[in-house]
Design a protein around this motif. Structure first.
Motif, PDB file in Angstrom:
ATOM      1  N   LEU A 195       0.814  -1.218   0.000  1.00  0.00           N
ATOM      2  CA  LEU A 195       0.000   0.000   0.000  1.00  0.00           C
ATOM      3  C   LEU A 195       0.848   1.269   0.000  1.00  0.00           C
ATOM      4  CD1 LEU A 195      -2.886   1.132   0.106  1.00  0.00           C
ATOM      5  CD2 LEU A 195      -2.795   0.922   2.602  1.00  0.00           C
ATOM      6  N   VAL A 196       0.389   2.241  -0.768  1.00  0.00           N
ATOM      7  CA  VAL A 196       1.066   3.540  -0.904  1.00  0.00           C
ATOM      8  C   VAL A 196       0.059   4.646  -0.572  1.00  0.00           C
ATOM      9  CG1 VAL A 196       2.200   5.091  -2.526  1.00  0.00           C
ATOM     10  CG2 VAL A 196       2.618   2.643  -2.677  1.00  0.00           C
ATOM     11  N   LEU A 197       0.405   5.498   0.426  1.00  0.00           N
ATOM     12  CA  LEU A 197      -0.487   6.573   0.858  1.00  0.00           C
ATOM     13  C   LEU A 197       0.304   7.842   1.174  1.00  0.00           C
ATOM     14  CD1 LEU A 197      -2.884   4.913   3.494  1.00  0.00           C
ATOM     15  CD2 LEU A 197      -3.455   5.522   1.146  1.00  0.00           C
ATOM     16  N   LYS A 198      -0.381   8.975   1.183  1.00  0.00           N
ATOM     17  CA  LYS A 198       0.201  10.217   1.666  1.00  0.00           C
ATOM     18  C   LYS A 198       0.292  10.173   3.191  1.00  0.00           C
ATOM     19  CE  LYS A 198      -1.662  13.309  -1.922  1.00  0.00           C
ATOM     20  NZ  LYS A 198      -2.546  14.479  -2.154  1.00  0.00           N
ATOM     21  N   ALA A 199       1.200  10.951   3.743  1.00  0.00           N
ATOM     22  CA  ALA A 199       1.331  11.027   5.202  1.00  0.00           C
ATOM     23  C   ALA A 199       0.029  11.525   5.841  1.00  0.00           C
ATOM     24  CB  ALA A 199       2.490  11.940   5.585  1.00  0.00           C
ATOM     25  N   THR A 200      -0.617  12.489   5.227  1.00  0.00           N
ATOM     26  CA  THR A 200      -1.871  13.019   5.781  1.00  0.00           C
ATOM     27  C   THR A 200      -2.979  11.973   5.764  1.00  0.00           C
ATOM     28  OG1 THR A 200      -2.281  14.007   3.595  1.00  0.00           O
ATOM     29  CG2 THR A 200      -1.430  15.464   5.331  1.00  0.00           C
ATOM     30  N   ASP A 201      -2.922  11.055   4.798  1.00  0.00           N
ATOM     31  CA  ASP A 201      -3.917   9.985   4.755  1.00  0.00           C
ATOM     32  C   ASP A 201      -3.571   8.863   5.729  1.00  0.00           C
ATOM     33  OD1 ASP A 201      -5.537  11.285   2.930  1.00  0.00           O
ATOM     34  OD2 ASP A 201      -4.531  10.419   1.188  1.00  0.00           O
ATOM     35  N   MET A 202      -2.286   8.653   5.983  1.00  0.00           N
ATOM     36  CA  MET A 202      -1.894   7.744   7.062  1.00  0.00           C
ATOM     37  C   MET A 202      -2.430   8.262   8.393  1.00  0.00           C
ATOM     38  SD  MET A 202       2.057   7.002   5.835  1.00  0.00           S
ATOM     39  CE  MET A 202       2.560   6.085   7.292  1.00  0.00           C
ATOM     40  N   MET A 203      -2.425   9.591   8.546  1.00  0.00           N
ATOM     41  CA  MET A 203      -2.963  10.202   9.755  1.00  0.00           C
ATOM     42  C   MET A 203      -4.453   9.890   9.913  1.00  0.00           C
ATOM     43  SD  MET A 203      -2.710  11.958  12.523  1.00  0.00           S
ATOM     44  CE  MET A 203      -1.022  12.571  12.466  1.00  0.00           C
ATOM     45  N   LYS A 204      -5.187   9.835   8.822  1.00  0.00           N
ATOM     46  CA  LYS A 204      -6.618   9.513   8.895  1.00  0.00           C
ATOM     47  C   LYS A 204      -6.823   8.082   9.403  1.00  0.00           C
ATOM     48  CE  LYS A 204      -7.801  12.714   5.156  1.00  0.00           C
ATOM     49  NZ  LYS A 204      -8.220  12.854   3.743  1.00  0.00           N
ATOM     50  N   ILE A 205      -5.945   7.185   8.996  1.00  0.00           N
ATOM     51  CA  ILE A 205      -6.003   5.813   9.524  1.00  0.00           C
ATOM     52  C   ILE A 205      -5.779   5.842  11.035  1.00  0.00           C
ATOM     53  CG2 ILE A 205      -4.895   3.543   9.491  1.00  0.00           C
ATOM     54  CD1 ILE A 205      -6.380   4.070   6.908  1.00  0.00           C
ATOM     55  N   GLY A 206      -4.794   6.616  11.461  1.00  0.00           N
ATOM     56  CA  GLY A 206      -4.516   6.735  12.889  1.00  0.00           C
ATOM     57  C   GLY A 206      -5.673   7.348  13.660  1.00  0.00           C
ATOM     58  N   GLN A 207      -6.295   8.370  13.083  1.00  0.00           N
ATOM     59  CA  GLN A 207      -7.434   8.998  13.739  1.00  0.00           C
ATOM     60  C   GLN A 207      -8.603   8.030  13.877  1.00  0.00           C
ATOM     61  OE1 GLN A 207      -7.814  12.097  15.149  1.00  0.00           O
ATOM     62  NE2 GLN A 207      -5.625  12.339  14.843  1.00  0.00           N
ATOM     63  N   LEU A 208      -8.825   7.228  12.856  1.00  0.00           N
ATOM     64  CA  LEU A 208      -9.882   6.213  12.914  1.00  0.00           C
ATOM     65  C   LEU A 208      -9.640   5.250  14.071  1.00  0.00           C
ATOM     66  CD1 LEU A 208     -12.361   4.780  11.541  1.00  0.00           C
ATOM     67  CD2 LEU A 208     -10.668   3.381  10.323  1.00  0.00           C
ATOM     68  N   MET A 209      -8.382   4.824  14.242  1.00  0.00           N
ATOM     69  CA  MET A 209      -8.044   3.921  15.339  1.00  0.00           C
ATOM     70  C   MET A 209      -8.225   4.619  16.688  1.00  0.00           C
ATOM     71  SD  MET A 209      -7.279   1.004  13.992  1.00  0.00           S
ATOM     72  CE  MET A 209      -6.460   0.149  15.346  1.00  0.00           C
ATOM     73  N   LEU A 210      -7.766   5.857  16.781  1.00  0.00           N
ATOM     74  CA  LEU A 210      -7.885   6.609  18.035  1.00  0.00           C
ATOM     75  C   LEU A 210      -9.351   6.769  18.434  1.00  0.00           C
ATOM     76  CD1 LEU A 210      -6.548   8.385  20.260  1.00  0.00           C
ATOM     77  CD2 LEU A 210      -6.865  10.324  18.714  1.00  0.00           C
ATOM     78  N   GLN A 211     -10.210   6.976  17.434  1.00  0.00           N
ATOM     79  CA  GLN A 211     -11.635   7.223  17.685  1.00  0.00           C
ATOM     80  C   GLN A 211     -12.443   5.929  17.703  1.00  0.00           C
ATOM     81  OE1 GLN A 211     -10.848  11.484  15.506  1.00  0.00           O
ATOM     82  NE2 GLN A 211     -12.242  10.055  14.505  1.00  0.00           N
ATOM     83  N   ASN A 212     -11.735   4.819  17.932  1.00  0.00           N
ATOM     84  CA  ASN A 212     -12.379   3.515  18.102  1.00  0.00           C
ATOM     85  C   ASN A 212     -13.309   3.135  16.952  1.00  0.00           C
ATOM     86  OD1 ASN A 212     -11.222   2.724  20.653  1.00  0.00           O
ATOM     87  ND2 ASN A 212     -12.491   4.298  21.610  1.00  0.00           N
ATOM     88  N   GLY A 213     -12.850   3.434  15.718  1.00  0.00           N
ATOM     89  CA  GLY A 213     -13.574   2.975  14.539  1.00  0.00           C
ATOM     90  C   GLY A 213     -14.556   3.965  13.955  1.00  0.00           C
ATOM     91  N   VAL A 214     -14.600   5.176  14.512  1.00  0.00           N
ATOM     92  CA  VAL A 214     -15.516   6.210  14.021  1.00  0.00           C
ATOM     93  C   VAL A 214     -14.711   7.322  13.361  1.00  0.00           C
ATOM     94  CG1 VAL A 214     -17.173   7.999  14.707  1.00  0.00           C
ATOM     95  CG2 VAL A 214     -17.292   5.718  15.732  1.00  0.00           C
ATOM     96  N   TYR A 215     -15.221   7.835  12.227  1.00  0.00           N
ATOM     97  CA  TYR A 215     -14.572   8.962  11.555  1.00  0.00           C
ATOM     98  C   TYR A 215     -15.658   9.868  10.998  1.00  0.00           C
ATOM     99  CZ  TYR A 215     -10.945  11.466   8.969  1.00  0.00           C
ATOM    100  OH  TYR A 215     -10.072  12.434   8.514  1.00  0.00           O
ATOM    101  N   ASN A 216     -15.538  11.168  11.282  1.00  0.00           N
ATOM    102  CA  ASN A 216     -16.575  12.136  10.874  1.00  0.00           C
ATOM    103  C   ASN A 216     -17.961  11.679  11.313  1.00  0.00           C
ATOM    104  OD1 ASN A 216     -14.860  14.025   9.780  1.00  0.00           O
ATOM    105  ND2 ASN A 216     -15.066  13.281   7.679  1.00  0.00           N
ATOM    106  N   ASN A 217     -18.036  11.190  12.543  1.00  0.00           N
ATOM    107  CA  ASN A 217     -19.298  10.745  13.150  1.00  0.00           C
ATOM    108  C   ASN A 217     -19.928   9.547  12.447  1.00  0.00           C
ATOM    109  OD1 ASN A 217     -19.319  12.851  15.147  1.00  0.00           O
ATOM    110  ND2 ASN A 217     -19.931  14.271  13.513  1.00  0.00           N
ATOM    111  N   LYS A 218     -19.130   8.836  11.659  1.00  0.00           N
ATOM    112  CA  LYS A 218     -19.645   7.646  10.974  1.00  0.00           C
ATOM    113  C   LYS A 218     -18.857   6.420  11.432  1.00  0.00           C
ATOM    114  CE  LYS A 218     -20.422   5.591   6.403  1.00  0.00           C
ATOM    115  NZ  LYS A 218     -20.243   5.748   4.939  1.00  0.00           N
ATOM    116  N   ARG A 219     -19.581   5.365  11.784  1.00  0.00           N
ATOM    117  CA  ARG A 219     -18.942   4.123  12.191  1.00  0.00           C
ATOM    118  C   ARG A 219     -18.388   3.393  10.955  1.00  0.00           C
ATOM    119  NH1 ARG A 219     -16.662   2.099  16.330  1.00  0.00           N
ATOM    120  NH2 ARG A 219     -18.345   2.909  17.665  1.00  0.00           N
TER     121      ARG A 219
END
Length: 308
Positions: A195-219
């Motif tokens: 897999l190849v991603l931008k650093a800012t998109d890797m951050m989105k993966i991290g945020q999803l994990m931090l928020q226990n599977g929720v992103y932008n209020n969506k599970r």
């Protein structure tokens, strides 16, 4: 909590190409070696494995998989017919996720972090033909072949390539638009390192994990899966820590027990690619590097930058 002066000083000495720190969803530190790195897509190497773990959780939630305890041979009976060791029939998805398959796979030994499976015309066949040297389920040994088989299972049960499944159920919901996921000769997306991603998109993966599977209020993936996949099941390598289900887990203070306050988990890729998640502090750190001679160096820098 973080000594940013130390962090900035140390990463500038090394071949770190980008480092992002977010707390509570907001950027609190940003470093790029040059402007090109801002928009560059980075080869995540084995951070791919951790993204794959999220996809397994999504597949479970959508009932493409009924359990992680399903035997692998049920998905590929034709490959197992050629095996003479019946113990291989005991290998399940759980064993692939925790890398407790028992197979002889000296990736962190004589192979020096590079599995020769990449040269084989059929990676799955190469992996499954390795002899068993540990009882299945008893010993964690780093095995990139496990991740590739998981990708093949995902493709089988979803009737989509892993990258298509990821795009539909993970990347699009996270707003990730630019990516690539390399495939093998059998048209299976490389679960270990493709897999190849931008650093800012890797951050989105991290945020999803931090928020226990929720992103932008969506599970996106279940909270249960986040907790299950980041549980420290097996103590692995002294220099890295514990292993969950394709996520590494460690303690902030190694002298104390695992607690919510004393735990962090991370994705780790060859060359120094990282996604760190610190639940109590609500911090995510992303690192991309070209430190192929010492992939663990960024880990050491981050560990020393945290003031306990």
């Amino acid at each position: 909590m973080i000594d940013f002066d130390y962090l900035k000083r140390e990463i500038k000495k090394e071949k770190v190409t980008s480092l992002l720190v977010y707390q509570k969803g907001n950027s609190i530190f940003e470093y790029y070696k040059n402007n090109k790195q801002r928009e560059k897509v980075h080869k995540m190497n084995s951070c791919t494995k951790s993204v794959l773990s999220i996809l397994v959780g999504i597949a479970l939630g959508k009932k493409h998989l009924t359990s992680i305890h399903l035997p692998v041979y049920t998905f590929f009976p034709e490959l197992f017919k050629e095996q003479t060791d019946s113990r291989k029939l005991d290998i399940t998805i759980y064993h692939l996720l925790t890398m407790t398959d028992g197979l002889d796979f000296p990736e962190f030994g004589e192979w020096n972090s590079f599995a020769p499976m990449v040269y084989h015309p059929n990676i799955m066949k190469f992996v499954l033909e390795r002899p068993i040297i540990h009882p299945v389920g008893t010993y964690m040994n780093y095995n990139s072949g496990c991740s590739h088989i998981l990708s093949a299972i995902l493709q089988k049960v979803t009737n989509m390539k892993t990258e298509e499944f990821a795009n539909k159920y993970l990347f699009k919901p996270l707003g990730i638009k630019e990516f690539n996921w390399y495939s093998d000769n059998m048209n299976i997306n490389k679960g270990a390192d493709g897999l190849v991603l931008k650093a800012t998109d890797m951050m989105k993966i991290g945020q999803l994990m931090l928020q226990n599977g929720v992103y932008n209020n969506k599970r996106i993936v279940s909270e249960e899966w986040i907790k299950t996949s980041t549980t420290p099941y097996f103590k692995t390598y002294e220099l890295i820590g514990y292993y969950g289900m394709h996520w590494w887990i460690n303690k902030l203070d190694d002298k104390q027990y695992f607690t919510y306050e004393n735990t962090y988990h991370f994705a780790l890729g060859f060359g120094g690619q990282y996604i760190f998640i610190y639940p109590k502090e609500e911090i995510v750190i992303v690192i991309t590097s070209e430190i192929y001679e010492n992939s663990l160096l960024p880990l050491r820098i981050v560990q020393k930058s945290f003031l306990i």
